[in-house]
Structure formats: C-alpha cells, structure tokens
Design an enzyme around this catalytic site. Structure first.
Site, PDB file in Angstrom:
ATOM      1  CE1 TYR A  53      14.483  -7.691   8.192  1.00  0.00           C
ATOM      2  CE2 TYR A  53      12.368  -7.121   8.672  1.00  0.00           C
ATOM      3  CZ  TYR A  53      13.763  -6.782   8.070  1.00  0.00           C
ATOM      4  OH  TYR A  53      14.159  -5.683   7.711  1.00  0.00           O
ATOM      5  NE  ARG A 107      10.535  -9.400   1.012  1.00  0.00           N
ATOM      6  CZ  ARG A 107      10.219  -8.021   1.068  1.00  0.00           C
ATOM      7  NH1 ARG A 107      10.690  -7.248   0.451  1.00  0.00           N
ATOM      8  NH2 ARG A 107       9.584  -7.578   2.280  1.00  0.00           N
ATOM      9  NE  ARG A 159      29.789 -17.179  18.981  1.00  0.00           N
ATOM     10  CZ  ARG A 159      30.679 -16.891  18.110  1.00  0.00           C
ATOM     11  NH1 ARG A 159      31.798 -17.867  18.113  1.00  0.00           N
ATOM     12  NH2 ARG A 159      30.883 -15.898  17.404  1.00  0.00           N
ATOM     13  CE  LYS A 206      11.646  -7.383   5.232  1.00  0.00           C
ATOM     14  NZ  LYS A 206      12.217  -6.095   5.249  1.00  0.00           N
ATOM     15  CD  GLU A 250      17.788  -1.328  -0.045  1.00  0.00           C
ATOM     16  OE1 GLU A 250      16.640  -1.687  -0.368  1.00  0.00           O
ATOM     17  OE2 GLU A 250      18.708  -2.312  -0.033  1.00  0.00           O
TER      18      GLU A 250
HETATM   19  N1  PDD Z   1      11.785  -2.747   5.666  1.00  0.00           N
HETATM   20  N2  PDD Z   1      14.675  -1.957   1.355  1.00  0.00           N
HETATM   21  C1  PDD Z   1      15.206  -2.312   2.606  1.00  0.00           C
HETATM   22  C2  PDD Z   1      16.613  -2.148   3.019  1.00  0.00           C
HETATM   23  C3  PDD Z   1      14.122  -2.625   3.896  1.00  0.00           C
HETATM   24  O1  PDD Z   1      14.437  -2.975   4.940  1.00  0.00           O
HETATM   25  C4  PDD Z   1      12.542  -2.711   3.189  1.00  0.00           C
HETATM   26  C5  PDD Z   1      11.565  -3.062   4.190  1.00  0.00           C
HETATM   27  C6  PDD Z   1      12.416  -2.256   2.073  1.00  0.00           C
HETATM   28  C7  PDD Z   1      11.049  -2.315   1.347  1.00  0.00           C
HETATM   29  O2  PDD Z   1      10.609  -3.730   1.086  1.00  0.00           O
HETATM   30  P1  PDD Z   1       8.747  -3.870   1.405  1.00  0.00           P
HETATM   31  O3  PDD Z   1       8.061  -2.814   0.295  1.00  0.00           O
HETATM   32  O4  PDD Z   1       8.907  -5.159   0.799  1.00  0.00           O
HETATM   33  O5  PDD Z   1       8.640  -3.667   2.618  1.00  0.00           O
HETATM   34  C8  PDD Z   1      13.418  -2.024   1.170  1.00  0.00           C
HETATM   35  C9  PDD Z   1      10.628  -3.372   6.346  1.00  0.00           C
HETATM   36  C10 PDD Z   1       9.256  -2.655   6.338  1.00  0.00           C
HETATM   37  C11 PDD Z   1      11.247  -3.443   7.920  1.00  0.00           C
HETATM   38  O6  PDD Z   1      12.226  -3.648   7.968  1.00  0.00           O
HETATM   39  O7  PDD Z   1      10.567  -3.034   8.627  1.00  0.00           O
END
Ligand code: PDD
Length: 286
Positions: free
Chosen positions: A33, A52, A101, A150, A182
C-alpha cells in the site's frame, strides 16, 4: 456521505465496491500500500510515493499495474470526485484473486487487485498535536524482517497503537536489540543541539518518503544529520524528539515511557523543521 472509491478500473460508490473473499490481500496479507496526503487539493510528494510503490511491488515479484502518470491520474480523479481539500489517498495493490486459497503464488499474469480510497481530514496540517507534542511508550519490535516493503500486514502496528492507547499515550516506538527501529506508522528521530539523529535505512524500517524529504531539508537548513540507531535511554536525554509520516508530517514527541524529553514541551528545532517541510512540500505539490 458515501465516497467514491476506485476498484480495478472503476469509480464506484463505496457501498458497491467489492473484492473477492479469495483475494490474497484478504487471505494472506499479500499486498502493498501507499498513503499520500492531500493539502489544498494537491498531492504531497507524489513522485516519492510512486517510486516506493514500484519498489515494494518489485520486491514481492508483483507487476506494477500502472505507469506513474496513470497512478497520478487516478489519484487526481479520486481527489476531485470526493472534493478532498485536505486528507489522504490510500492505495492498495494485492496479488489478486486466484479463485482458491493456496500458499503458493498464483501465475504472474493474474491481474492484481487495485483499490484506492480517500479520507477527508480538514485542517490536516493544523493538527493541534504539533503545539502540544505527542507522548509515546516503547514496545518490543516483533514484526517480520522486511519492514522496508510497505505491505498491508499491519496487525502488530495496530496492536502497538492499542498498547499506547491503553497506556493513555499517543503512540508506540518499536525497540529491537535495545535500539529504536521506528514508530507504529512513522519514522522516529531525536535531536541533540543542532543534530538530527535517525536510524539508517535497512530492511529493519520503512524507508519513509517524509523522512527522505525531512533529512534533505534539515541539511539544507544547516542542521547536522546523523543516520544511526539510538536507544530509548539516549532518547530520554535528547533535547527534542519527533516522528515523521505522510499523515503527521513532522510531529514533536515530548515524552517517552513517562520521561519528559528536554523541557517536556515542544522545542525549537522540530517546529522549524515542520514549517520548512510543509512550506516546501506545499510548493512542490501536484
Ligand atoms: N505509515 N514507518 C512505518 C512503519 C509506516 O507505516 C510509515 C507510514 C512510515 C512513514 O513513511 P512515510 O513518510 O512514507 O509516510 C514509517 C502510513 C502513513 C500509514 O500506514 O498510514
């Protein structure tokens, strides 16, 4: 009010949008996503999110179903149809619906499932938390080893958010081998004097698009940037701390595990970075 959402080429009222029960996103969390913010009707750092997305898909051997221009057109159409001034666009691409599945991936030519939707957030850039700062707790990082991709596997981050809620604070920072990785859905930073410290890029963290911009702007503003890991103890003795993400931009953190950071109030460096980030990104928005 019903939103218009995008599913596999169609713009539909949300009540009519459907995805199969056999979709691998649903059964296996087999999908990726992106989240892009919208300010003043325009997309923030869209090129970064597209890049990304392409990387996440490639790492999972999934074909990117659209060109960057097509993705931009879809985002813009959804923003327009939903009258979004400030808010977010969420995009998901899953490995599709093989009709059964099975742990093995389906053939590579199976069409992916593509879903996009918006969430309106009036005043997104005026979040009062930027004035008060947020409070976080630390929790063990028990996520999988490819956090640079992601994926839609967001169960543990959701649990982390709930642990924070239960503790009466705003978010959790993950810790692995004694070092902060993080936040649940953001990158984590500390500030010491004129220096910004954040974990280096690896498979251990998401390569935040906001992070990349923030570090660039910090360097341009003559701040020192150090990409290295830090402990919760070091964070507790820092002058300031903050997180970054597409939805929170740059947000101060004023307390970790009950300990005040610096004065326990929002400092000077973080609001300045937030202002620079928002000014520059608004100018470059598409
Ligand atoms: N989340 N680390 C994690 C685990 C994240 O899920 C996100 C972003 C970030 C920051 O990435 P970026 O600056 O590209 O948004 C770091 C989004 C906002 C979400 O899941 O809603």
């Amino acid at each position: 009010m019903s939103r218009t959402v995008y599913v596999n080429g169609d713009y539909l009222p949300e009540e009519e949008a459907k995805v199969s029960v056999f979709d691998r996103g649903f059964l296996m969390a087999d999908g990726v996503y992106e989240v892009t913010s919208v300010l003043g009707g325009k997309l923030i750092d869209f090129a970064g999110h597209c890049k990304r997305l392409a990387r996440s898909l490639a790492e999972l051997d999934m074909t990117n179903p659209h060109s960057d221009d097509d993705w931009l057109a879809i985002h813009r159409e959804l923003v327009a149809r939903n009258g979004i001034d400030d808010g977010m666009v969420y995009l998901q691409v899953t490995r599709g619906n093989p009709g059964d599945r099975d742990f093995a991936f389906p053939p590579a030519d199976l069409p992916p499932t593509v879903v996009l939707f918006t969430q309106a957030k009036p005043g997104l850039a005026d979040n009062p938390m930027a004035q008060t700062g947020m409070r976080v707790i630390s929790i063990p990082d028990i996520r999988w080893g490819r956090r640079d991709i992601k994926t839609v596997q967001l169960l543990y981050p959701s649990m982390g958010k709930m642990m924070a809620k239960k503790a009466g604070v705003d978010d959790s920072w993950f810790v692995e081998d004694g070092l902060v990785t993080e936040g649940t859905s953001n990158n984590a930073y500390i500030v010491k004097g004129n220096k910004i410290i954040t974990r280096a890029l690896s498979n251990d963290i998401l390569h935040g698009i906001t992070r990349a911009a923030v570090l660039r702007f910090a360097a341009e503003a003559q701040m020192e940037v150090e990409e290295r890991s830090f402990t919760i103890d070091e964070a507790k003795t820092a002058d300031e701390a903050f997180i970054s993400s597409a939805s929170a931009f740059v947000m101060p953190v004023v307390e970790i595990d009950g300990a005040a950071i610096g004065t326990g109030k929002v400092g000077h460096v973080v609001p300045r970075l937030r202002e620079i980030y928002l000014d520059e990104m608004r100018k470059a928005a598409v």
